[in-house]
Motif scaffolding. Structure first.
Motif, PDB file in Angstrom:
ATOM      1  N   PHE A  20      -4.870   5.523   2.317  1.00 42.39           N
ATOM      2  CA  PHE A  20      -4.285   4.277   1.844  1.00 42.39           C
ATOM      3  C   PHE A  20      -4.693   4.024   0.393  1.00 42.39           C
ATOM      4  N   PHE A  34       0.846  -1.189   0.000  1.00 44.64           N
ATOM      5  CA  PHE A  34       0.000   0.000   0.000  1.00 44.64           C
ATOM      6  C   PHE A  34       0.887   1.246   0.000  1.00 44.64           C
ATOM      7  N   SER A  59       0.781   4.844   1.728  1.00 48.07           N
ATOM      8  CA  SER A  59       0.089   5.506   2.834  1.00 48.07           C
ATOM      9  C   SER A  59       0.613   6.918   2.991  1.00 48.07           C
ATOM     10  N   GLU A  61      -3.895   1.033  -2.572  1.00 49.51           N
ATOM     11  CA  GLU A  61      -3.267  -0.273  -2.782  1.00 49.51           C
ATOM     12  C   GLU A  61      -2.537  -0.279  -4.127  1.00 49.51           C
TER      13      GLU A  61
END
Length: 895
Positions: A85, A71, A73, A87
């Motif tokens: 977040f 991910f 972040s 992905e």
């Protein structure tokens, strides 16, 4: 010269500059469009396995460990969303990718790895992004610096238009004002006309700026209203990814709000249900209408306008009428995320009232379109109309007020300037007549002008100039007296200073001299403060002057007084005078602000020898320092105290050391440190030597004290370190160098050392710093800080001469050391001295328990070596094993 001639003067230069600036406009527009074309393109983040070895070692995993998900972040907030977040998508078994939407400013982020078999994720910096930012808590994040090219482009356009406008205004006004000021008319008229013109131009520019600023503030206010509408939809769980299929939900949400909203008539009203939007709509990303809403009291008005202009309904009126040009423009510039505005189309203004058209003209817009951008993707638009009468009326009132204010200012300014001009003209004529009299030689004529401006100042300056001619000699004499006092007398006590003392001695005014010093006066200043110290100096000055009233007293330093005796006196009388002064000063405490402060003095006396008056003060001061060193109150100077040979030797050694640094004569000698068990490689200690011109080498005992006192030691140490690194560059052996507390305290020396370690990381791993334990270690924080700085390079720390200093085992408990080097005073008689045997045995056992290696120094016999082995010392060093040599091979006995 006529007005036309003034305009034609240098017209080609002005016109050329103006045309050049105008021609730059299309180039500027092209440059802005180029810069902003891909200014907000998504940033590609890629992660490819395997990662660096430090990552696997730090997180206790292997390169074969499976990474399930990755991910991105961070704080990826924009006007519409806040999703921390994202992905990353796998592009292969060893690679992940994500196109991160960006916005102007700093974007901080980290990569989050979900590793198979571990509950907690692993946070890492982006290995492909070298830019790192440190947050307020000390943590590090990868960072992207996105420049706001859109804002920069707007500023460039504003600056260019401002320059063109300023140049155009200059080209119009400058010739006219120049022509006006050269017309034959009274000065006050020129002043009035020129200032009126400048005031009008300044007011026009100021109003234009104020109008533009107010328009921007209104845009911000409307943008905030749209933001509130967006928050309303978001709080009701509107899915902005799928706006087309939520028409009913969107309509119900907006209706519930608009049904309660009322029109805000003017700025005096205040209600929670008043809004400044007349109409509000939600469009999809293709610009197609999803939901259109009007305030209840505005709905019938919009329907009536649609019918009058030939539209089917209000939806047709807005989509194909009011917003027909705004929607394509918004779609083209959507990803920039900017609020777009425009006026009603010209063909649709005919049905509006005159008041509405005027308000819209002043406001500059009435229709709005705001893109909805989510994760860098266009999801739709917000469209709106505002109450132009409310905002426009305010701006129109401001314009009207500005015009009234301008008229009032022009009228008042014209009257005042006319009055001022007449007064100034009268004062100038008065000043002219006075100067004509001065030219004729009438210096008695005074002038007085009460205009409170530069003309009065000029008249006053002329009067001062006249008076200064009369008083010049008196002033020069007074200045000379003041300069003499400042140069030769102390400001605090009024006593003659050092410069006056030496001037008097040069005139052979003293046969004997006593130098007094206030002992530890610096501590008094530090404890009680400078003001108290000054008060003490004044009291001491008064006491000395009272006792030595038959002699001359000088204040020659911060805490030093001198008494000179003009007639020859014998030694007992000179000592009696000195001790009388000391007794009078020190017998009674000095009271300052209620504090009793006791003072101690030290004194040195001297007689003039061989009419060498210039050395009289130096001789007495030398005797005083000797008295202080031997804890005596008074000392008389004798020729045996001055040792010219010692001074010359110190100077010679200082020059020799300076030449050694300049000629690169610092040489490291190598002494082997052999392992006792023979199972490991030998180590070496680098010892400083100075190579002389005859090829011999000076040991540290011959020059180290002089090097430290002459401040040359840091330069010697830097040369020593650099040559030691070069000597062991291609060698596999570990080596050590001595370092003192002075080296650690000097930040410049530490920085140079750290730079050297950074430049040679492979050598740094084999380096040991030997801290001289014979120096008293009291500031453990400084030593610990030094150790923490060199530890990351792989360096080791040893305590040298252990057993010779003041603290011993305290150091081992307070400092993180790797090696103890037991001092030679304990080792060289180890086979005979029982006390040394007990101490060495204790040190060895303690070191084993602390996992610290030990080295025995001064091993010079087989018996001593056997005892070292008996006490299980790890390494031995001494003449028995090898003397210091200039090369590694010689130290190993191979040469």
């Amino acid at each position: 010269m006529s007005l036309v001639t003034h305009y034609l003067h240098k017209w080609n230069i002005r016109l050329s500059i103006l045309l050049a600036l105008v021609c730059l406009l299309p180039i500027q527009n092209w440059l802005i469009s180029t810069m902003t074309a891909d200014a907000l393109s998504p940033h590609d983040i890629n992660l490819t396995l395997p990662l660096a070895d430090d990552f696997y070692r730090h997180n206790a995993i292997t390169p074969d460990t499976r990474i399930n998900k990755v991910f991105v972040s961070g704080s990826f907030s924009d006007w519409y969303s806040d999703d921390p977040f994202y992905e990353m998508l796998p592009t292969s078994a060893q690679q992940w990718h994500y196109a991160l939407p960006v916005h102007p400013g700093d974007i901080e982020y980290k990569l989050v790895l979900h590793v198979e078999g571990q509950d907690n994720p692993i946070w890492i910096l982006d290995p492909n992004n070298p830019q790192i930012a440190t947050n307020p808590w000390g943590g590090e994040n990868s960072v992207l610096y996105i420049f706001d090219w859109i804002k920069a482009g707007s500023m460039m356009q504003f600056i260019m238009l401002s320059i063109i406008g300023a140049l155009l205004l200059f080209c119009v006004l400058e010739p006219f004002l120049y022509w006006l000021l050269h017309l034959r008319m009274p000065f006050y008229r020129k002043l009035v006309i020129s200032n009126v013109i400048i005031l009008v131009c300044a007011q026009i520019v100021f109003f234009g700026y104020q109008l533009q600023q107010n328009r921007q503030l209104i845009k911000l206010s409307v943008s905030d209203t749209l933001h509130n509408m967006h928050l309303l939809l978001a709080s009701n769980n509107i899915d902005f990814e799928n706006l087309d299929n939520q028409q009913r939900h969107i309509s119900n949400t907006i209706d519930n709000f608009f049904s309660q909203a009322t029109t805000r008539i003017d700025k005096k009203q205040n209600s929670l249900f008043q809004i400044t939007l007349s109409d509000f709509a939600v469009l999809d990303k293709n610009g197609q209408l999803i939901s259109l809403h009007h305030r209840r009291q505005n709905e019938s008005i919009q329907q009536d306008r649609a019918i009058k202009l030939g539209f089917v309904n209000t939806e047709d009126y807005f989509m194909n009428g009011l917003w027909a040009q705004l929607i394509p423009q918004a779609k083209e510039q959507a990803l920039a995320g900017q609020l777009l505005t425009q006026k009603r189309p010209r063909t649709m203004r005919t049905i509006e009232t005159t008041r509405t058209r005027q308000a819209e003209w002043v406001l500059g817009f009435s229709q709005l379109m705001q893109p909805i951008v989510y994760r860098g993707q266009l999801k739709g638009f917000y469209g709106a109309s505002i109450q132009v009468k409310l905002y426009g009326a305010e701006l129109f009132n401001m314009l009207f007020f500005q015009l009234l204010l301008l008229a009032a200012i022009l009228g008042l300014a014209s009257w005042l300037l006319m009055r001022v001009g007449k007064i100034v003209t009268k004062d100038i004529l008065t000043l002219t007549n006075w100067t004509q009299k001065i030219v004729k030689g009438d210096l008695n004529q005074k002038i007085s002008i009460n205009s409170q401006d530069e003309i009065q100042q000029l008249a006053e300056d002329f009067e001062i100039m006249r008076e200064s001619l009369v008083d010049s000699f008196k002033k020069n004499e007074q200045q000379n007296t003041n300069l003499f006092t400042e140069a030769y007398f102390n400001n605090l006590t009024g006593l003659p200073n050092r410069k006056k003392l030496y001037m008097d001695l040069s005139e052979q005014s003293a046969e004997s001299l006593i130098a007094f010093n206030i002992n530890q006066f610096g501590q008094i200043n530090d404890f009680y403060g400078v003001k108290t110290g000054d008060a003490i100096i004044k009291v001491i000055s008064e006491r000395i002057s009272k006792v030595a009233e038959m002699h001359t007293v000088y204040k020659t330093g911060a805490n030093e007084f001198v008494v000179t005796i003009s007639k020859h006196i014998n030694d007992p009388l000179l000592q009696q005078l000195a001790e009388t002064i000391i007794d009078d000063v020190t017998r009674h405490a000095i009271m300052v602000n209620g504090n009793e402060i006791h003072i101690n003095l030290s004194a040195g006396g001297a007689h003039c020898i061989d009419e060498n008056y210039s050395q009289l003060h130096q001789h007495a001061d030398l005797a005083r320092r000797i008295a202080l060193r031997h804890f005596k109150r008074y000392q008389l100077f004798s020729l045996s105290m001055a040792d010219p040979k010692a001074f010359e030797e110190n100077m010679h050694q200082s020059r020799m050391l300076a030449l050694a640094v300049a000629n690169d004569a610092v040489t490291p000698f190598i002494q082997v440190i052999q392992p006792i068990n023979g199972s490991s490689e030998p180590k070496f200690e680098c010892l400083m030597r100075i190579k002389q011109g005859d090829g011999t080498y000076l040991p540290p005992a011959m020059f180290m004290k002089t090097a430290i006192q002459s401040r040359i030691y840091p330069q010697l140490m830097q040369s020593m370190l650099a040559k030691s690194f070069a000597l062991f560059h291609d060698q596999p052996y570990e080596f050590s160098v001595n370092i003192s507390l002075d080296d650690i305290v000097l930040q410049e020396s530490v920085n140079q050392l750290l730079n050297l370690l950074s430049s040679f990381p492979n050598i740094a791993k084999r380096l040991t710093f030997e801290l001289l334990e014979s120096d008293e270690i009291t500031n453990y924080s400084v030593v610990a800080d030094f150790i923490s700085k060199v530890r990351p390079f792989g360096c080791k720390i040893a305590i040298d001469d252990f057993g010779a200093g003041y603290s011993n085992f305290v150091h081992l408990l307070s400092l993180d050391v790797d090696i103890i080097k037991i001092d030679g005073s304990l080792i060289q008689h180890l086979d005979q001295d029982k006390k040394a045997q007990h101490l060495v045995e204790t040190v060895s056992q303690f070191a084993k328990k602390m996992n610290i290696q030990t080295v025995a120094e001064f091993v010079d016999s087989d018996k001593v070596l056997d005892m070292v082995k008996h006490y299980k010392i790890d390494y031995a060093q001494g003449f028995l094993l090898g003397k210091p040599q200039p090369t590694i091979a010689a130290a190993l006995g191979k040469d």
